[in-house]
Scaffold this motif. Structure first.
Motif, mmCIF file in Angstrom:
data_model
loop_
_atom_site.group_PDB
_atom_site.id
_atom_site.type_symbol
_atom_site.label_atom_id
_atom_site.label_comp_id
_atom_site.label_asym_id
_atom_site.label_seq_id
_atom_site.Cartn_x
_atom_site.Cartn_y
_atom_site.Cartn_z
ATOM 1 N N UNK B 199 0.832 -1.204 0.000
ATOM 2 C CA UNK B 199 0.000 0.000 0.000
ATOM 3 C C UNK B 199 0.871 1.260 0.000
ATOM 4 N N UNK B 200 1.875 1.290 0.874
ATOM 5 C CA UNK B 200 2.768 2.460 0.956
ATOM 6 C C UNK B 200 3.419 2.755 -0.387
ATOM 7 N N UNK B 201 3.946 1.696 -0.995
ATOM 8 C CA UNK B 201 4.657 1.901 -2.248
ATOM 9 C C UNK B 201 3.703 2.297 -3.363
ATOM 10 N N UNK B 202 2.479 1.761 -3.292
ATOM 11 C CA UNK B 202 1.472 2.131 -4.299
ATOM 12 C C UNK B 202 1.152 3.626 -4.196
ATOM 13 N N UNK B 203 0.919 4.107 -2.950
ATOM 14 C CA UNK B 203 0.601 5.529 -2.762
ATOM 15 C C UNK B 203 1.753 6.395 -3.256
ATOM 16 N N UNK B 204 2.980 5.938 -2.985
ATOM 17 C CA UNK B 204 4.167 6.693 -3.364
ATOM 18 C C UNK B 204 4.244 6.873 -4.884
ATOM 19 N N UNK B 349 -1.242 15.096 2.182
ATOM 20 C CA UNK B 349 -1.377 13.683 2.573
ATOM 21 C C UNK B 349 -0.859 12.702 1.534
ATOM 22 N N UNK B 350 -0.562 13.160 0.323
ATOM 23 C CA UNK B 350 -0.101 12.198 -0.687
ATOM 24 C C UNK B 350 1.382 11.866 -0.520
ATOM 25 N N UNK B 351 2.076 12.578 0.376
ATOM 26 C CA UNK B 351 3.494 12.281 0.604
ATOM 27 C C UNK B 351 3.617 11.033 1.468
#
Lengths: 541, 541
Positions: B199-204, B349-351
């Motif tokens: 999830x973290x990497x996807x958002x990144x 929040x997208x960071x």
């Protein structure tokens, strides 16, 4: 089963032979390197930075110093790139660059480079596996003017970083003269390479072992204090004598010059000439300097003339040897015309330089002032830079001979010398510490630090746990802060701040009683608006 | 037997993925780093330089980015020291230093460091295996004031090196908010670590893949243009929605703010408030900047207030999430009080920041001006720095939690940005070339160069083979020399020198015919004594 197998924690340790640099260790080195870069740049040298990593193939697998087989490089194998290694000096990468970009680089190519190199050696006191080098080389010039230029630049550099004239000497020799001596001693030819290597390294140790030690290494060999035996070159007595005549040339030259002085005593015209010689001699021996006499620019040439005629005698019969003497003469003339005197750059046959790849002029810079060694004995500071001509190195890659010459400065040694001389090593400039009395008014404290910084003053807010105010002052002490700012809610309400003068406070603490210290006369209250002005006053700005 | 086995020559090649830096590449980087060091120093940060080599044990064997298993470190085994490796970033060595010297270092310990790091990655265009990083970290402070300070310092640094206000934005987020979202989405707990990583990497990757791409990675997975499939986190539709509400928060916040604007249209008091909001919005979208409007220092807080209330809604029910929102609010207040506006530092929040070890605030600096990519399309320059809080890193060594926060600047990217902006990249200052007409008068030529240098002018004597004079002028051209000095025996006899103005010469050559060029109006003859003064005139000094 007992739960005793908790995960082992990694050790927090710098790897063996490596070290960390903190604070002024970093800034002082950078400042010195920036000064050196300025001199090099003015001489027309361009910066180059190669990567830390090279292919083992390009680097050559081992250091050229063949008598220390344990020394090597840090190397490893990669699936896609084969064997890679950390560079062990700056010369091998330069040779690679000179070959790789030969169609794009100007010729001659003057470059300088500064950075760490790595040696896979057994670490010891003062011996690290990563250390800085600072090199300048000219690739593509066969002229000894290039060598003379590097020697001149080296002298200028040492003076620029803060080594006063008289505290250093650049000594120059020529490998061709050495080869001439080998030839005369019957040590020429491919089959004598091992012997020549031993002879070179023996001569290089003259400083440390003295003439008798060198003589032993030229003959059967030598047992050192620890009882270890170093095998010698096994030369005949006659061969040893020839080499030693050369090794002891500087002393012989001085004796001979003093002889001339006596002989010429009657002739008035000779008098002035030999006065110059005597002056050069006295400078050499420090006596002239001790009397506060200034240098005589001509004296280097006078002294060099003696040395060169002596060398020409030793290598008579060897064309290569005589060519070396000629090159030294030309360098002496160029440097003399350039105004470099005998207390700056001088021809000295005892300079050998260990590395096998030198082919012509070799040179090194020695610091002549005395320091105390570990045992409390006085000794000269010693060598801080060295180099020479290596016309064969680029050939490895291209098959074509590319003449090159260059010098490497031992950055850590030179820094140590500057520290010894008091040129660097003054206390670091600590920041002004804005202490935190009310956690809720952090924004106010940050604003104070920000105002101070805007005025060019180094400043920070204490960001540890503010509960214990004593810890905040201890922190300020550890940071060598010149001042601490204090504002509680009371001061805030009254629109004032307390400024603690920690420079003055330290002075009081050092000289006064605890009672006096407690009265804190070094703390003053000023209107908040005067914060910056008042701190400026404390800093003496 | 045929003699065809002559020794193979080594290839003169930089190892794959490594590069050489020449001339201004080196000096411009050093100048930029010196400016950065100045800002960091003024903020109270102290320099630290750790060795390139660490034990694998201290370093941690692999990069924390778990989705790129091919990435790694350069490591090798030594008989006496075990496994050693080149550092892959500056944070791991800092953790080692903080543990190793914990009794000697001040606490909090603010340090900065600059130097190369090494990654054993597959090299590609613009992707090197050695590159520079420039880090600043505060170890030992749990206060978000430390995070706010780093963000402020980052903004100051970018402006100090030449990135104008409006051309960059520092975006701030908090991992606790993210963890709160995970919790709300049912992704808490040790057994869900893999999913959380995806999830973290996807958002990144939001910037690159857009919302649909991220949505795919949160669900079943995603096939990229090349046809390669990346496995997804396999979240339920509901879980994906929760995460996406968060991911798309910035857009939602903007929509909501515009909604408020309309609703509040009647109320005069609300008008000014929402004018500020609209202004912040227009700045955000570049429209305000395009109209030449200046910033409104308050607008960051206005916009942040909207963002924070939105985030608080999303993480409702998660204590950790709400704690994160509180921390963001505190940072927003501190930075707002410090005078940083919405066009400098903003909550976003997208960071996410890819690295797994962040535990609180995360931040990154993005350059917002547009450049043309390889295909000629306009795109934003993008990220040049990033960091965050990592309270668990030092614990590996000591077992004790040590709070820490810090930022890393991508030196090469920032240099590229400065080049793009025309702040650096002007032509190098070449040396004045003293040409060699008579080989025998080398001493005279060296004296000329020496005089020029003594006057602070970069100068050198041509040290190649002087036979072909045309080559000397070609060399001067290649060195970008401003002037060439010529003195043959005729000029020497008359006590004059010829000075060729190569700057003027180049201008004439660019605009005039060959005939005019041949008349060489850019060459003048002056008395030897006027050499320095005349060259000064040409250089415009």
């Amino acid at each position: 089963m007992a739960k005793d197998n908790k995960p082992r924690r990694p050790k927090a340790e710098t790897p063996k032979g490596f070290r960390d640099y903190f604070g002024t260790d970093v800034t002082e080195r950078n400042a010195m390197l920036a000064t050196i870069a300025e001199v090099y740049h003015r001489y027309g040298f361009d910066p180059l930075e190669t990567p830390a990593v090279e292919t083992v193939e390009a680097l050559g697998k081992f250091l050229p110093d063949v008598d220390r087989p344990n020394e090597g490089v840090f190397a490893w194998q990669e699936e896609d790139s084969g064997w890679l290694a950390l560079r062990y000096d700056m010369t091998a990468p330069l040779a690679r660059v000179a070959a790789q970009y030969r169609n794009d680089l100007p010729s001659p190519y003057r470059r300088f480079t500064m950075g760490p190199v790595w040696r896979n050696e057994k670490p010891g006191p003062g011996r690290y596996r990563q250390f800085y080098q600072c090199d300048a080389d000219t690739v593509g010039s066969a002229s000894v003017a290039a060598d003379a230029e590097i020697c001149a630049m080296l002298a200028d550099t040492l003076e620029a970083v803060g080594i006063a004239r008289g505290d250093y000497i650049v000594r120059v020799n020529n490998r061709k003269v050495l080869n001439g001596v080998m030839e005369v001693a019957g040590l020429a030819g491919d089959d004598k390479e091992a012997e020549r290597g031993i002879v070179l390294r023996a001569i290089d140790k003259l400083d440390r072992l003295g003439p008798e030690g060198v003589r032993a290494l030229l003959g059967k060999g030598r047992k050192d204090e620890s009882g270890d035996f170093t095998k010698g070159a096994e030369l005949s007595a006659e061969q040893v004598d020839i080499v030693m005549t050369f090794v002891e040339a500087p002393k012989s030259v001085l004796d001979r010059m003093e002889g001339y002085w006596t002989a010429a005593d009657q002739a008035e015209q000779g008098r002035q000439y030999f006065k110059d010689v005597a002056h050069a001699l006295s400078l050499e021996r420090g006596a002239g300097r001790a009397r506060g006499e200034s240098h005589t620019p001509g004296s280097a040439r006078v002294k060099n003339t003696f040395t060169l005629s002596y060398l020409a005698e030793i290598v008579r019969g060897s064309d290569q040897g005589l060519a070396g003497v000629e090159e030294l003469k030309e360098m002496s003339n160029l440097l003399g015309s350039g105004g470099y005197a005998a207390d700056q750059i001088v021809i000295d046959p005892s300079v050998v330089r260990g590395l096998g790849y030198y082919t012509g002029p070799v040179y090194e810079a020695e610091l002549t002032f005395e320091i105390l060694d570990e045992k409390g004995n006085k000794r000269q500071f010693g060598s801080v830079a060295g180099g020479g001509r290596y016309d064969d190195l680029v050939e490895r890659f291209t098959g074509q001979k590319v003449p090159a010459t260059g010098v490497s400065i031992g950055v850590d040694r030179l820094l140590a010398a500057l520290r010894e001389k008091g040129r660097i090593g003054t206390a670091a400039e600590g920041p002004v510490i804005v202490t935190v009395m009310d956690r809720d008014r952090m924004a106010d404290y940050l604003a104070m630090a920000s105002e101070l910084r805007a005025a060019g003053i180094r400043a920070e807010v204490y960001l540890g746990n503010p509960k214990n105010f004593g810890n905040q002052l201890k922190y300020a002490d550890k940071r060598a802060s010149p001042a601490a700012i204090i504002q509680g809610s009371d001061e805030a309400a009254r629109g004032v701040v307390q400024i603690k003068d920690l420079i003055l406070g330290a002075k009081i603490a050092a000289s006064a009683s605890v009672e006096e210290w407690k009265s804190q006369p070094a703390q003053i209250e000023v209107p908040r608006a005067d914060l910056v002005a008042q701190v400026r006053r404390i800093l003496g700005q």
